[in-house]
Design a protein around this motif. Structure first.
Motif, PDB file in Angstrom:
ATOM      1  N   GLY A  36       0.796  -1.218   0.000  1.00  0.00           N
ATOM      2  CA  GLY A  36       0.000   0.000   0.000  1.00  0.00           C
ATOM      3  C   GLY A  36       0.832   1.271   0.000  1.00  0.00           C
ATOM      4  O   GLY A  36       0.306   2.348   0.242  1.00  0.00           O
ATOM      5  N   LEU A  37       2.122   1.154  -0.285  1.00  0.00           N
ATOM      6  CA  LEU A  37       3.002   2.331  -0.317  1.00  0.00           C
ATOM      7  C   LEU A  37       2.925   3.052  -1.657  1.00  0.00           C
ATOM      8  O   LEU A  37       3.289   4.222  -1.754  1.00  0.00           O
ATOM      9  CB  LEU A  37       4.452   1.920  -0.058  1.00  0.00           C
ATOM     10  N   LEU A  38       2.481   2.368  -2.687  1.00  0.00           N
ATOM     11  CA  LEU A  38       2.437   2.920  -4.029  1.00  0.00           C
ATOM     12  C   LEU A  38       1.098   2.545  -4.657  1.00  0.00           C
ATOM     13  O   LEU A  38       0.709   1.374  -4.640  1.00  0.00           O
ATOM     14  CB  LEU A  38       3.595   2.352  -4.866  1.00  0.00           C
ATOM     15  N   ASP A  39       0.414   3.533  -5.202  1.00  0.00           N
ATOM     16  CA  ASP A  39      -0.881   3.296  -5.837  1.00  0.00           C
ATOM     17  C   ASP A  39      -0.692   2.803  -7.258  1.00  0.00           C
ATOM     18  O   ASP A  39       0.177   3.293  -7.987  1.00  0.00           O
ATOM     19  CB  ASP A  39      -1.717   4.579  -5.858  1.00  0.00           C
ATOM     20  N   ALA A  40      -1.511   1.854  -7.637  1.00  0.00           N
ATOM     21  CA  ALA A  40      -1.492   1.319  -8.998  1.00  0.00           C
ATOM     22  C   ALA A  40      -2.889   0.797  -9.321  1.00  0.00           C
ATOM     23  O   ALA A  40      -3.678   0.514  -8.419  1.00  0.00           O
ATOM     24  CB  ALA A  40      -0.474   0.189  -9.118  1.00  0.00           C
ATOM     25  N   THR A  41      -3.162   0.712 -10.602  1.00  0.00           N
ATOM     26  CA  THR A  41      -4.409   0.094 -11.057  1.00  0.00           C
ATOM     27  C   THR A  41      -4.047  -1.095 -11.928  1.00  0.00           C
ATOM     28  O   THR A  41      -2.941  -1.168 -12.471  1.00  0.00           O
ATOM     29  CB  THR A  41      -5.273   1.090 -11.850  1.00  0.00           C
ATOM     30  N   GLY A  46      -4.574  -7.846 -15.945  1.00  0.00           N
ATOM     31  CA  GLY A  46      -3.871  -7.947 -14.671  1.00  0.00           C
ATOM     32  C   GLY A  46      -2.581  -7.161 -14.595  1.00  0.00           C
ATOM     33  O   GLY A  46      -1.867  -7.241 -13.597  1.00  0.00           O
ATOM     34  N   ARG A  47      -2.258  -6.400 -15.649  1.00  0.00           N
ATOM     35  CA  ARG A  47      -1.028  -5.606 -15.643  1.00  0.00           C
ATOM     36  C   ARG A  47      -1.199  -4.382 -14.749  1.00  0.00           C
ATOM     37  O   ARG A  47      -2.275  -3.790 -14.686  1.00  0.00           O
ATOM     38  CB  ARG A  47      -0.682  -5.157 -17.058  1.00  0.00           C
ATOM     39  N   LEU A  48      -0.106  -4.016 -14.079  1.00  0.00           N
ATOM     40  CA  LEU A  48      -0.114  -2.839 -13.215  1.00  0.00           C
ATOM     41  C   LEU A  48       0.155  -1.584 -14.033  1.00  0.00           C
ATOM     42  O   LEU A  48       1.038  -1.572 -14.906  1.00  0.00           O
ATOM     43  CB  LEU A  48       0.955  -2.964 -12.129  1.00  0.00           C
ATOM     44  N   TRP A  49      -0.574  -0.514 -13.709  1.00  0.00           N
ATOM     45  CA  TRP A  49      -0.393   0.793 -14.331  1.00  0.00           C
ATOM     46  C   TRP A  49      -0.280   1.845 -13.236  1.00  0.00           C
ATOM     47  O   TRP A  49      -0.979   1.782 -12.238  1.00  0.00           O
ATOM     48  CB  TRP A  49      -1.555   1.118 -15.263  1.00  0.00           C
ATOM     49  N   PHE A  50       0.607   2.808 -13.447  1.00  0.00           N
ATOM     50  CA  PHE A  50       0.937   3.791 -12.426  1.00  0.00           C
ATOM     51  C   PHE A  50       0.758   5.206 -12.951  1.00  0.00           C
ATOM     52  O   PHE A  50       0.847   5.465 -14.146  1.00  0.00           O
ATOM     53  CB  PHE A  50       2.397   3.617 -11.984  1.00  0.00           C
ATOM     54  N   GLU A  51       0.568   6.130 -12.011  1.00  0.00           N
ATOM     55  CA  GLU A  51       0.541   7.553 -12.338  1.00  0.00           C
ATOM     56  C   GLU A  51       1.963   7.987 -12.710  1.00  0.00           C
ATOM     57  O   GLU A  51       2.941   7.365 -12.271  1.00  0.00           O
ATOM     58  CB  GLU A  51       0.067   8.362 -11.122  1.00  0.00           C
ATOM     59  N   PRO A  52       2.105   9.055 -13.487  1.00  0.00           N
ATOM     60  CA  PRO A  52       3.450   9.541 -13.843  1.00  0.00           C
ATOM     61  C   PRO A  52       4.307   9.920 -12.642  1.00  0.00           C
ATOM     62  O   PRO A  52       5.528   9.947 -12.738  1.00  0.00           O
ATOM     63  CB  PRO A  52       3.162  10.769 -14.710  1.00  0.00           C
ATOM     64  N   SER A  53       3.693  10.184 -11.506  1.00  0.00           N
ATOM     65  CA  SER A  53       4.449  10.557 -10.300  1.00  0.00           C
ATOM     66  C   SER A  53       5.016   9.350  -9.550  1.00  0.00           C
ATOM     67  O   SER A  53       5.728   9.523  -8.557  1.00  0.00           O
ATOM     68  CB  SER A  53       3.545  11.353  -9.362  1.00  0.00           C
ATOM     69  N   ALA A  54       4.744   8.145 -10.000  1.00  0.00           N
ATOM     70  CA  ALA A  54       5.187   6.940  -9.282  1.00  0.00           C
ATOM     71  C   ALA A  54       6.697   6.871  -9.070  1.00  0.00           C
ATOM     72  O   ALA A  54       7.140   6.543  -7.960  1.00  0.00           O
ATOM     73  CB  ALA A  54       4.675   5.681  -9.978  1.00  0.00           C
ATOM     74  N   ALA A  56       8.808   9.264  -8.637  1.00  0.00           N
ATOM     75  CA  ALA A  56       9.143  10.218  -7.570  1.00  0.00           C
ATOM     76  C   ALA A  56       8.702   9.675  -6.216  1.00  0.00           C
ATOM     77  O   ALA A  56       9.406   9.838  -5.213  1.00  0.00           O
ATOM     78  CB  ALA A  56       8.490  11.568  -7.840  1.00  0.00           C
ATOM     79  N   THR A  57       7.548   9.033  -6.176  1.00  0.00           N
ATOM     80  CA  THR A  57       7.063   8.425  -4.931  1.00  0.00           C
ATOM     81  C   THR A  57       8.020   7.327  -4.481  1.00  0.00           C
ATOM     82  O   THR A  57       8.347   7.224  -3.296  1.00  0.00           O
ATOM     83  CB  THR A  57       5.647   7.863  -5.113  1.00  0.00           C
ATOM     84  N   LEU A  58       8.486   6.526  -5.419  1.00  0.00           N
ATOM     85  CA  LEU A  58       9.438   5.461  -5.076  1.00  0.00           C
ATOM     86  C   LEU A  58      10.757   6.031  -4.573  1.00  0.00           C
ATOM     87  O   LEU A  58      11.358   5.489  -3.639  1.00  0.00           O
ATOM     88  CB  LEU A  58       9.667   4.557  -6.285  1.00  0.00           C
ATOM     89  N   ALA A  59      11.201   7.130  -5.154  1.00  0.00           N
ATOM     90  CA  ALA A  59      12.434   7.777  -4.670  1.00  0.00           C
ATOM     91  C   ALA A  59      12.241   8.267  -3.245  1.00  0.00           C
ATOM     92  O   ALA A  59      13.140   8.128  -2.400  1.00  0.00           O
ATOM     93  CB  ALA A  59      12.817   8.929  -5.595  1.00  0.00           C
ATOM     94  N   ARG A  60      11.071   8.806  -2.960  1.00  0.00           N
ATOM     95  CA  ARG A  60      10.760   9.276  -1.598  1.00  0.00           C
ATOM     96  C   ARG A  60      10.771   8.110  -0.612  1.00  0.00           C
ATOM     97  O   ARG A  60      11.331   8.211   0.479  1.00  0.00           O
ATOM     98  CB  ARG A  60       9.390   9.951  -1.611  1.00  0.00           C
ATOM     99  N   ILE A  61      10.186   6.994  -1.005  1.00  0.00           N
ATOM    100  CA  ILE A  61      10.169   5.797  -0.151  1.00  0.00           C
ATOM    101  C   ILE A  61      11.594   5.331   0.120  1.00  0.00           C
ATOM    102  O   ILE A  61      11.958   5.032   1.267  1.00  0.00           O
ATOM    103  CB  ILE A  61       9.337   4.679  -0.807  1.00  0.00           C
ATOM    104  N   GLN A  62      12.411   5.297  -0.909  1.00  0.00           N
ATOM    105  CA  GLN A  62      13.792   4.842  -0.747  1.00  0.00           C
ATOM    106  C   GLN A  62      14.597   5.784   0.145  1.00  0.00           C
ATOM    107  O   GLN A  62      15.399   5.337   0.964  1.00  0.00           O
ATOM    108  CB  GLN A  62      14.464   4.689  -2.115  1.00  0.00           C
TER     109      GLN A  62
END
Length: 106
Positions: A36-41, A46-54, A56-62
């Motif tokens: 639940g740290l990153l939003d996806a649809t 069944g493929r995952l799709w992400f917002e363009p900000s994903a 940056a969100t992953l960099a913040r998590i790291q």
């Protein structure tokens, strides 16, 4: 009047693109989604799709993971709190926009 087809399509990023841009393995990106740290649809296949900000969100998590001695599951709470602080600061700036006094919130 808006005509059909004149709006720009919603841009989404696939798992491979997000993993490449963030420098992470796709399995780790999937794990962040599961935690639940990153939003996806998911699409019909069944493929995952992400917002363009994903990425940056992953960099913040790291960055938070490297800075704080917390596991990934605990970082969800930290991310929520940081987002809430940002929202409150933005609301405070908006409420003080017409006021010259820094003490108007007291």
């Amino acid at each position: 009047m808006v005509r059909a087809g004149t709006l720009a399509p919603v841009r989404r990023l696939g798992l491979g693109v997000v993993a490449q841009r963030s420098g992470l393995h796709p399995d780790l990106v999937r794990r962040f989604v599961a935690l639940g740290l990153l939003d996806a649809t998911r699409d019909a296949a069944g493929r995952l799709w992400f917002e363009p900000s994903a990425p940056a969100t992953l960099a913040r998590i790291q960055r938070l993971r490297a800075t704080l001695p917390l596991n990934y599951a605990s970082l969800g709470l930290v991310l929520d709190l940081l987002d809430r602080i940002s929202e409150l600061e933005a609301a405070l700036r908006r409420s003080n926009a017409g006021s010259r006094s820094d003490e108007s919130w007291i």
